[in-house]
Design an enzyme around this catalytic site. Structure first.
Site, PDB file in Angstrom:
ATOM      1  N   ARG A  15      18.218  20.979 -13.170  1.00 37.02           N
ATOM      2  CA  ARG A  15      17.519  20.998 -12.023  1.00 37.02           C
ATOM      3  C   ARG A  15      15.979  19.691 -12.033  1.00 37.02           C
ATOM      4  O   ARG A  15      15.931  19.137 -12.804  1.00 37.02           O
ATOM      5  CB  ARG A  15      16.597  22.295 -11.533  1.00 37.02           C
ATOM      6  CG  ARG A  15      17.509  23.224 -11.409  1.00 37.02           C
ATOM      7  CD  ARG A  15      16.701  24.790 -11.253  1.00 37.02           C
ATOM      8  NE  ARG A  15      16.379  25.262 -12.713  1.00 37.02           N
ATOM      9  CZ  ARG A  15      15.480  26.291 -12.854  1.00 37.02           C
ATOM     10  NH1 ARG A  15      15.534  27.158 -12.095  1.00 37.02           N
ATOM     11  NH2 ARG A  15      15.381  26.599 -14.234  1.00 37.02           N
ATOM     12  N   LYS A  75      10.618  23.737 -15.019  1.00 42.03           N
ATOM     13  CA  LYS A  75      10.272  24.398 -15.947  1.00 42.03           C
ATOM     14  C   LYS A  75       9.192  24.066 -16.865  1.00 42.03           C
ATOM     15  O   LYS A  75       8.384  23.089 -16.579  1.00 42.03           O
ATOM     16  CB  LYS A  75      11.471  24.508 -16.927  1.00 42.03           C
ATOM     17  CG  LYS A  75      12.896  24.869 -16.502  1.00 42.03           C
ATOM     18  CD  LYS A  75      12.714  26.402 -16.404  1.00 42.03           C
ATOM     19  CE  LYS A  75      12.211  27.474 -17.369  1.00 42.03           C
ATOM     20  NZ  LYS A  75      12.040  28.781 -16.908  1.00 42.03           N
ATOM     21  N   TYR A  94       6.845  26.210 -12.770  1.00 46.51           N
ATOM     22  CA  TYR A  94       6.885  27.574 -13.427  1.00 46.51           C
ATOM     23  C   TYR A  94       6.288  27.349 -14.645  1.00 46.51           C
ATOM     24  O   TYR A  94       6.537  26.400 -15.561  1.00 46.51           O
ATOM     25  CB  TYR A  94       8.593  27.860 -13.643  1.00 46.51           C
ATOM     26  CG  TYR A  94       9.244  28.397 -12.343  1.00 46.51           C
ATOM     27  CD1 TYR A  94       8.816  29.386 -11.580  1.00 46.51           C
ATOM     28  CD2 TYR A  94      10.382  27.670 -11.991  1.00 46.51           C
ATOM     29  CE1 TYR A  94       9.384  29.907 -10.368  1.00 46.51           C
ATOM     30  CE2 TYR A  94      11.072  28.102 -10.688  1.00 46.51           C
ATOM     31  CZ  TYR A  94      10.607  29.238 -10.137  1.00 46.51           C
ATOM     32  OH  TYR A  94      11.231  29.438  -8.980  1.00 46.51           O
ATOM     33  N   HIS A  96       5.245  30.815 -16.814  1.00 50.33           N
ATOM     34  CA  HIS A  96       5.683  31.873 -17.327  1.00 50.33           C
ATOM     35  C   HIS A  96       4.759  32.262 -18.665  1.00 50.33           C
ATOM     36  O   HIS A  96       5.503  32.155 -19.779  1.00 50.33           O
ATOM     37  CB  HIS A  96       7.321  32.144 -17.706  1.00 50.33           C
ATOM     38  CG  HIS A  96       7.938  32.300 -16.682  1.00 50.33           C
ATOM     39  ND1 HIS A  96       8.030  33.343 -15.711  1.00 50.33           N
ATOM     40  CD2 HIS A  96       8.833  31.042 -15.927  1.00 50.33           C
ATOM     41  CE1 HIS A  96       8.913  32.996 -14.881  1.00 50.33           C
ATOM     42  NE2 HIS A  96       9.350  31.732 -14.817  1.00 50.33           N
ATOM     43  N   GLU A 118       5.423  31.239 -10.412  1.00 54.20           N
ATOM     44  CA  GLU A 118       5.894  32.507 -10.138  1.00 54.20           C
ATOM     45  C   GLU A 118       4.623  33.415  -9.944  1.00 54.20           C
ATOM     46  O   GLU A 118       5.040  34.737  -9.608  1.00 54.20           O
ATOM     47  CB  GLU A 118       6.319  32.942 -11.661  1.00 54.20           C
ATOM     48  CG  GLU A 118       5.479  33.099 -12.684  1.00 54.20           C
ATOM     49  CD  GLU A 118       5.042  31.653 -13.550  1.00 54.20           C
ATOM     50  OE1 GLU A 118       4.544  31.601 -14.431  1.00 54.20           O
ATOM     51  OE2 GLU A 118       5.691  30.658 -13.095  1.00 54.20           O
ATOM     52  N   LEU A 240      10.624  43.000 -13.279  1.00 56.86           N
ATOM     53  CA  LEU A 240       9.543  42.218 -13.018  1.00 56.86           C
ATOM     54  C   LEU A 240       8.052  42.763 -12.768  1.00 56.86           C
ATOM     55  O   LEU A 240       8.205  43.700 -11.738  1.00 56.86           O
ATOM     56  CB  LEU A 240       9.839  41.314 -11.759  1.00 56.86           C
ATOM     57  CG  LEU A 240       8.726  40.171 -11.418  1.00 56.86           C
ATOM     58  CD1 LEU A 240       8.603  39.090 -12.630  1.00 56.86           C
ATOM     59  CD2 LEU A 240       8.910  39.565  -9.999  1.00 56.86           C
ATOM     60  N   ALA A 268      14.738  39.304 -17.330  1.00 61.87           N
ATOM     61  CA  ALA A 268      13.703  38.969 -17.474  1.00 61.87           C
ATOM     62  C   ALA A 268      12.982  38.299 -18.682  1.00 61.87           C
ATOM     63  O   ALA A 268      11.870  38.302 -18.925  1.00 61.87           O
ATOM     64  CB  ALA A 268      13.049  40.777 -17.377  1.00 61.87           C
ATOM     65  N   ASP A 270      12.551  35.305 -19.024  1.00 63.25           N
ATOM     66  CA  ASP A 270      11.253  34.376 -18.889  1.00 63.25           C
ATOM     67  C   ASP A 270      10.204  34.951 -19.134  1.00 63.25           C
ATOM     68  O   ASP A 270       9.118  34.317 -19.469  1.00 63.25           O
ATOM     69  CB  ASP A 270      11.320  33.578 -17.376  1.00 63.25           C
ATOM     70  CG  ASP A 270      12.351  32.641 -17.096  1.00 63.25           C
ATOM     71  OD1 ASP A 270      12.531  32.011 -18.168  1.00 63.25           O
ATOM     72  OD2 ASP A 270      12.777  32.340 -16.259  1.00 63.25           O
ATOM     73  N   LYS A 279      15.815  37.872 -27.214  1.00 67.92           N
ATOM     74  CA  LYS A 279      14.948  36.507 -27.389  1.00 67.92           C
ATOM     75  C   LYS A 279      15.577  35.519 -26.797  1.00 67.92           C
ATOM     76  O   LYS A 279      16.811  35.302 -26.380  1.00 67.92           O
ATOM     77  CB  LYS A 279      15.059  36.215 -28.989  1.00 67.92           C
ATOM     78  CG  LYS A 279      16.520  36.345 -29.506  1.00 67.92           C
ATOM     79  CD  LYS A 279      16.703  35.903 -30.940  1.00 67.92           C
ATOM     80  CE  LYS A 279      18.133  35.925 -31.557  1.00 67.92           C
ATOM     81  NZ  LYS A 279      17.914  35.538 -32.985  1.00 67.92           N
ATOM     82  N   ALA A 299      16.881  31.568 -20.935  1.00 65.99           N
ATOM     83  CA  ALA A 299      15.684  31.459 -20.087  1.00 65.99           C
ATOM     84  C   ALA A 299      15.617  30.668 -18.935  1.00 65.99           C
ATOM     85  O   ALA A 299      14.550  30.656 -18.205  1.00 65.99           O
ATOM     86  CB  ALA A 299      14.623  30.994 -21.120  1.00 65.99           C
ATOM     87  N   ASN A 300      16.610  29.780 -18.512  1.00 66.16           N
ATOM     88  CA  ASN A 300      16.592  29.021 -17.237  1.00 66.16           C
ATOM     89  C   ASN A 300      18.187  29.367 -16.782  1.00 66.16           C
ATOM     90  O   ASN A 300      18.979  28.197 -16.497  1.00 66.16           O
ATOM     91  CB  ASN A 300      16.473  27.699 -17.544  1.00 66.16           C
ATOM     92  CG  ASN A 300      17.182  26.895 -18.566  1.00 66.16           C
ATOM     93  OD1 ASN A 300      17.588  27.556 -19.637  1.00 66.16           O
ATOM     94  ND2 ASN A 300      17.489  25.517 -18.591  1.00 66.16           N
ATOM     95  N   MET A 301      18.366  30.282 -16.244  1.00 69.84           N
ATOM     96  CA  MET A 301      19.738  30.534 -15.705  1.00 69.84           C
ATOM     97  C   MET A 301      20.139  29.807 -14.505  1.00 69.84           C
ATOM     98  O   MET A 301      21.168  29.161 -14.417  1.00 69.84           O
ATOM     99  CB  MET A 301      19.952  32.029 -15.642  1.00 69.84           C
ATOM    100  CG  MET A 301      20.137  33.080 -16.896  1.00 69.84           C
ATOM    101  SD  MET A 301      20.218  34.964 -16.139  1.00 69.84           S
ATOM    102  CE  MET A 301      21.683  34.985 -15.169  1.00 69.84           C
TER     103      MET A 301
END
Length: 371
Positions: A15, A75, A94, A96, A118, A240, A268, A270, A279, A299-301
């Site tokens: 992205r 990210k 983002y 997180h 977020e 979330l 979840a 992230d 993990k 962590a970045n689907m």
């Protein structure tokens, strides 16, 4: 304002923070935009489109971090990016932070103004900059879960939708919010038997009205989750708590009761994940096995479908980026309490209560810093 867009460097993250269309809007508003060479190639956005939109292409990310007044990313910044941030610079991406003490400390040390997608809110109480990626992750979850269930991937060898004369897989979705509802949509469409668990009766009623009797709804308790996971072929964790670390709803003890080769997809992750054994993993190495259960914790689907995700994200983030650039970050945050909720770190202080609580660090209200 001078806005910078570096290329994402997280594993298989394709992205990009701004599309050419978003760049053109910023340029139209009188701003200058620096874009790293090939920043958008992974999303099918070549340098030529950025140049045509008015961006200045830059060869090295260091030049962008050194020059830009606002950095727009997708990210969270990795360690070598965090070292390049400076006081007075705005980071808009983002973050997180609740499960990530190292990043939190680095952002505090940088002195930068860090606004997290977020935790930006909407007048209705939603999370408008998280929603599009939650939709993508939710829709991807049954797809990647179905793949992980294949025997060659370490799974049970179960076809999610079954075939004539053979039962479909049992899918349990924990959390009925945006990600969970989208996961339910796709899992049902693939022909699975789906149960959703949530602690809000209103959410369960909404989902029941939306999907009818094809969806089973269960009120969330520890006992209910413990029972459901024993029968599940695929568990999708879609819990979330805005800005905070995700609660650990699937314990190690529960894991031991699950079917060998069953799969957990922890959306979840992230925010730390909702399974005790979760993990973060990467697209290059997405799964691992604990007690015979396959864990998918990328962590970045949404990065897997970079073009769709980039446009969906920009649709949501651009209006706030324009406000930050047009007014300056301080006035933009003064004028908009919902954007102000996105401020997580400023000038060495944490301004997001769940982040401060997660790390046991002092909290300073954003309003205090804004005067």
């Amino acid at each position: 304002m001078l806005v910078g867009v570096p290329k994402e460097i997280k594993d298989n993250e394709f992205r990009v923070g701004l599309t050419p269309g978003a760049v053109a809007e910023l340029v139209h508003h009188g701003h200058k935009v620096l874009v790293e060479n090939n920043a958008g190639v992974g999303a099918g956005l070549p340098d030529e489109e950025y140049a045509a939109a008015g961006a200045t292409l830059v060869g090295k990310p260091e030049d962008i971090f050194a020059r830009a007044e606002m950095i727009v990313k997708v990210k969270e910044p990795l360690a070598n990016e965090r070292r390049q941030l400076r006081a007075g610079q705005v980071l808009y991406t983002y973050l997180h932070l609740a499960p990530d003490l190292a990043q939190t400390k680095d952002l505090i040390a940088s002195g930068a103004t860090c606004i997290a997608y977020e935790t930006v809110t909407s007048p209705s109480g939603g999370l408008p900059l998280l929603t599009p990626m939650s939709e993508v992750a939710g829709r991807l979850a049954p797809q990647v879960g179905a793949h992980a269930l294949e025997k060659a991937q370490g799974g049970r060898g179960i076809l999610l939708g079954g075939v004539t004369g053979v039962p479909a897989a049992e899918v349990v979705v924990i959390g009925g919010g945006v990600s969970g509802a989208n996961a339910v949509t796709i899992a049902l469409g693939m022909g699975a038997n789906v149960t959703v668990v949530d602690k809000s009766n209103d959410t369960l009623r909404r989902l029941a009205a939306q999907f009818g009797t094809s969806l089973r709804t269960i009120y969330s308790t520890r006992a209910a989750i413990a029972d459901l996971v024993t029968r599940a072929d695929l568990v999708i964790g879609a819990v979330l708590v805005p800005g905070a670390a995700a609660p650990k709803l699937i314990t190690r003890a529960m894991l031991k009761t699950m079917k060998p080769g069953s799969v957990i997809v922890d959306i979840a992750i992230d925010q730390g994940g909702c399974c005790e054994t979760s993990k973060p993993t990467t697209h290059s190495d997405p799964t691992y096995v604990v007690d015979g259960v396959v864990h998918y914790c990328v962590a970045n689907m949404p990065g897997a479908v970079a073009r769709t995700s980039t446009f969906a994200l920009n649709n949501a983030t651009l209006p706030f980026a324009l406000a930050l650039a047009d007014k300056g970050w301080k006035q933009a945050l003064k004028d908009d309490p919902h954007l102000r909720n996105g401020l997580n770190v400023h000038a060495g202080k944490i301004t997001c209560p769940p982040v401060a609580e997660a790390h046991g660090l002092p909290y300073t209200p954003a309003e205090t810093l804004l005067g």
